[in-house]
Design a protein around this motif. Sequence first.
Motif, PDB file in Angstrom:
ATOM      1  N   GLY A 130       0.828  -1.204   0.000  1.00 59.10           N
ATOM      2  CA  GLY A 130       0.000   0.000   0.000  1.00 59.10           C
ATOM      3  C   GLY A 130       0.857   1.246   0.000  1.00 59.10           C
ATOM      4  O   GLY A 130       1.729   1.412   0.852  1.00 59.10           O
ATOM      5  N   GLY A 131       0.614   2.118  -0.972  1.00 63.00           N
ATOM      6  CA  GLY A 131       1.424   3.323  -1.131  1.00 63.00           C
ATOM      7  C   GLY A 131       0.682   4.584  -0.744  1.00 63.00           C
ATOM      8  O   GLY A 131       0.977   5.660  -1.240  1.00 63.00           O
ATOM      9  N   GLY A 132      -0.298   4.457   0.150  1.00 64.65           N
ATOM     10  CA  GLY A 132      -0.995   5.646   0.630  1.00 64.65           C
ATOM     11  C   GLY A 132      -0.235   6.275   1.783  1.00 64.65           C
ATOM     12  O   GLY A 132       0.925   5.932   2.038  1.00 64.65           O
ATOM     13  N   ALA A 133      -0.902   7.167   2.486  1.00 61.11           N
ATOM     14  CA  ALA A 133      -0.229   7.885   3.573  1.00 61.11           C
ATOM     15  C   ALA A 133       0.353   6.906   4.598  1.00 61.11           C
ATOM     16  O   ALA A 133       1.502   7.048   5.023  1.00 61.11           O
ATOM     17  N   ALA A 134      -0.432   5.869   4.970  1.00 59.83           N
ATOM     18  CA  ALA A 134       0.039   4.925   5.988  1.00 59.83           C
ATOM     19  C   ALA A 134       1.216   4.100   5.474  1.00 59.83           C
ATOM     20  O   ALA A 134       2.216   3.910   6.178  1.00 59.83           O
ATOM     21  N   ASP A 184      -0.616  -0.720  -5.955  1.00 59.14           N
ATOM     22  CA  ASP A 184      -1.343  -1.114  -7.169  1.00 59.14           C
ATOM     23  C   ASP A 184      -1.455   0.031  -8.174  1.00 59.14           C
ATOM     24  O   ASP A 184      -1.783  -0.192  -9.325  1.00 59.14           O
ATOM     25  N   ALA A 185      -1.169   1.244  -7.737  1.00 59.88           N
ATOM     26  CA  ALA A 185      -1.218   2.389  -8.656  1.00 59.88           C
ATOM     27  C   ALA A 185       0.142   2.569  -9.323  1.00 59.88           C
ATOM     28  O   ALA A 185       1.162   2.152  -8.782  1.00 59.88           O
ATOM     29  N   PRO A 186       0.147   3.188 -10.507  1.00 62.08           N
ATOM     30  CA  PRO A 186       1.442   3.419 -11.154  1.00 62.08           C
ATOM     31  C   PRO A 186       2.291   4.439 -10.392  1.00 62.08           C
ATOM     32  O   PRO A 186       3.507   4.450 -10.523  1.00 62.08           O
ATOM     33  N   ARG A 187       1.619   5.297  -9.606  1.00 62.29           N
ATOM     34  CA  ARG A 187       2.348   6.297  -8.831  1.00 62.29           C
ATOM     35  C   ARG A 187       1.869   6.241  -7.403  1.00 62.29           C
ATOM     36  O   ARG A 187       0.665   6.281  -7.158  1.00 62.29           O
ATOM     37  N   SER A 188       2.795   6.144  -6.450  1.00 66.90           N
ATOM     38  CA  SER A 188       2.316   6.020  -5.074  1.00 66.90           C
ATOM     39  C   SER A 188       1.897   7.381  -4.534  1.00 66.90           C
ATOM     40  O   SER A 188       2.129   8.411  -5.138  1.00 66.90           O
ATOM     41  N   GLY A 189       1.283   7.365  -3.369  1.00 68.79           N
ATOM     42  CA  GLY A 189       0.743   8.582  -2.785  1.00 68.79           C
ATOM     43  C   GLY A 189      -0.701   8.377  -2.407  1.00 68.79           C
ATOM     44  O   GLY A 189      -1.353   9.242  -1.858  1.00 68.79           O
ATOM     45  N   GLY A 190      -1.201   7.184  -2.704  1.00 68.88           N
ATOM     46  CA  GLY A 190      -2.553   6.867  -2.283  1.00 68.88           C
ATOM     47  C   GLY A 190      -3.592   7.346  -3.272  1.00 68.88           C
ATOM     48  O   GLY A 190      -3.296   8.020  -4.254  1.00 68.88           O
ATOM     49  N   VAL A 202       1.692  16.703   3.118  1.00 70.45           N
ATOM     50  CA  VAL A 202       2.328  15.541   3.758  1.00 70.45           C
ATOM     51  C   VAL A 202       2.590  14.421   2.748  1.00 70.45           C
ATOM     52  O   VAL A 202       3.662  13.818   2.735  1.00 70.45           O
ATOM     53  N   LEU A 203       1.594  14.167   1.868  1.00 76.67           N
ATOM     54  CA  LEU A 203       1.770  13.108   0.871  1.00 76.67           C
ATOM     55  C   LEU A 203       2.929  13.426  -0.057  1.00 76.67           C
ATOM     56  O   LEU A 203       3.761  12.567  -0.363  1.00 76.67           O
ATOM     57  N   TYR A 216     -12.051   9.476  -7.379  1.00 76.00           N
ATOM     58  CA  TYR A 216     -10.667   9.955  -7.464  1.00 76.00           C
ATOM     59  C   TYR A 216      -9.961   9.361  -8.680  1.00 76.00           C
ATOM     60  O   TYR A 216      -9.153  10.006  -9.321  1.00 76.00           O
ATOM     61  N   ARG A 217     -10.294   8.116  -8.967  1.00 75.64           N
ATOM     62  CA  ARG A 217      -9.677   7.460 -10.116  1.00 75.64           C
ATOM     63  C   ARG A 217     -10.291   7.968 -11.426  1.00 75.64           C
ATOM     64  O   ARG A 217      -9.574   8.337 -12.359  1.00 75.64           O
TER      65      ARG A 217
END
Lengths: 469, 108
Positions: A169-173, A190-196, A225-226, A300-301
Amino acid sequence: MADPAVTILFEGRPLTCRPGQSVAAALWDHGVKVLSHSPKYGRPRGASCARGHCMGCLMRIDGVPNVRACNTPVREDLRVARQDTGAVYGRPMQAALANTGHLMPVGFYYKWFTKPTIVAKLFMRFIRPLTGVGRLPDETARRAEAAGHDAAPPPRSRDLGRWDTIVVGGGAAGLGAALAAEDRTLLIDDAPRSGGQRREALDLAAAGDGDPLAGLHRLRRLREVLHQRDALLDAAPHVTRAAATTVVGCYQPDMLLLRDGTGLAVARADRIVWAAGALDQLGLFDDHDLPGIIGPRALYRLAGRDGIDLRGRTAVVWGHGPDQWLSAALLHARGARVILALDPTAAPDADALATARRLGWRLLTGVRPLAALGRAGSLAALRWDAGQGGTRDETACELAVICGRGKPVYDGAYQLGADLVLDPLRGGYVPRGAAAGRWDGRTPAGLRLLIAGEAAGATLADLLEEVTA
Amino acid sequence: MSKRILCRCEDVTIEEFGKAYRDGFAEMEALKRFTGVGTGFCQGKGCLCESALELARLRGIDPAQIPLTNIRPPIEPLTFEELASLDLPPLMGEMETALLRKDPEVGS
């Protein structure tokens, strides 16, 4: 400069699309929201999660059935077709059943005509084709044809070896956990770019006309923060990123089966961080499964990376909390007409309300959706339960974003051996004894496991508390 | 006809789920098998929590008493082509999923 447009073939019809869009988004822009039908009642289905989870968008793409249109990028001459139009009796029969189904007792299809065997066989032959998934493609012919354009090489599997820490998981957490790890870490997203899921939404909303994020101070802080964590990770030598990679399964004690664009891979770790976030929860009102009803993460997507055209469209954003406000800000930035429908528990602050008024959003308060009303298979209006007096107002809209409690993603944590418990206040199955969006311990098989963020039952509001503290 | 769909993949309505419960299917593992909730394309991502909450409501018990049904890999759809690409024999010994331990526990 915009890239040149690409043309896909939708059921023989050429459609112009923006490169980088998913097939589902391209079809949406051309007014096609019904991408498939449900197997039993033939109910319209569309890209409701837009992230490859809900399977409402399974289509036949370049001849291959059951391909997710929301996860498939458009490409020149890509052939796209709904896969249930070739059903033996076709859609009219399915529609007829959907409208007469209430005359039949619940569960008739597995209770009737089961004896004698010959009758059961005939009934099966009649009822099976109604699911309308169609025939399997001729694989040899498909490959020969695919060889004409950029035929994908057959998938291969790899071993990514053992890591000190794997973060899912590449979100905030997830970003926070990867930064804190300090040892050899693999970050899977799972996204091409992390950051949630919210990063791109925040960027787009911040750049919108009239500055829709102006009064939403904590969301602006989250954006900072992200970006900060992402930049720190870029500079962190201990972290290797695996973008556009999904977890296929987890095997005890410490192995993950992954998939990226080239095939499957296995990886092991001494410590695993499960920070896979949450899924949208769309509530259970009448006909809530109509295409056009989505959650904030799907928005968002679709309005973010996929960039569907929302100019002049009417969108209702119902619920409460920061995801509702971010959804409204994103819709506004994309040119939609925003109707902000606050549920009875919503308690927005004065600055947020001032933003809504300044930008001319229509405001409804104290409402709950009672039913969705459709036209041509997709959403046309929402009917409200307005509380006292039982008034039943309707609001015309072609998109409704239902901002309910996010549902923690539990599957990988469960497979690794975490003890999960159903807690409606935390949105679903969360680790037993998790505190403040965090469960840190050992699985029965001895793995060091951290479950963090929304996957541990935290909400975006909790996260905002943390980042603004 | 308007419907309140609990499981989108298998088209199970709230009404059907309740009927199955009244027919005597009182555990999630049994309801999953009988109604199909959680067994469709999405493998329960859209309906398992919702179904478990509905069952808790029907039974009038604390949701914490409804255990999660067994969630087996894969949790992401795969093609047979991809599965075939796995070098399985060296992995077989390690591919112990939660189900081996859980199945006897939950009676599945």
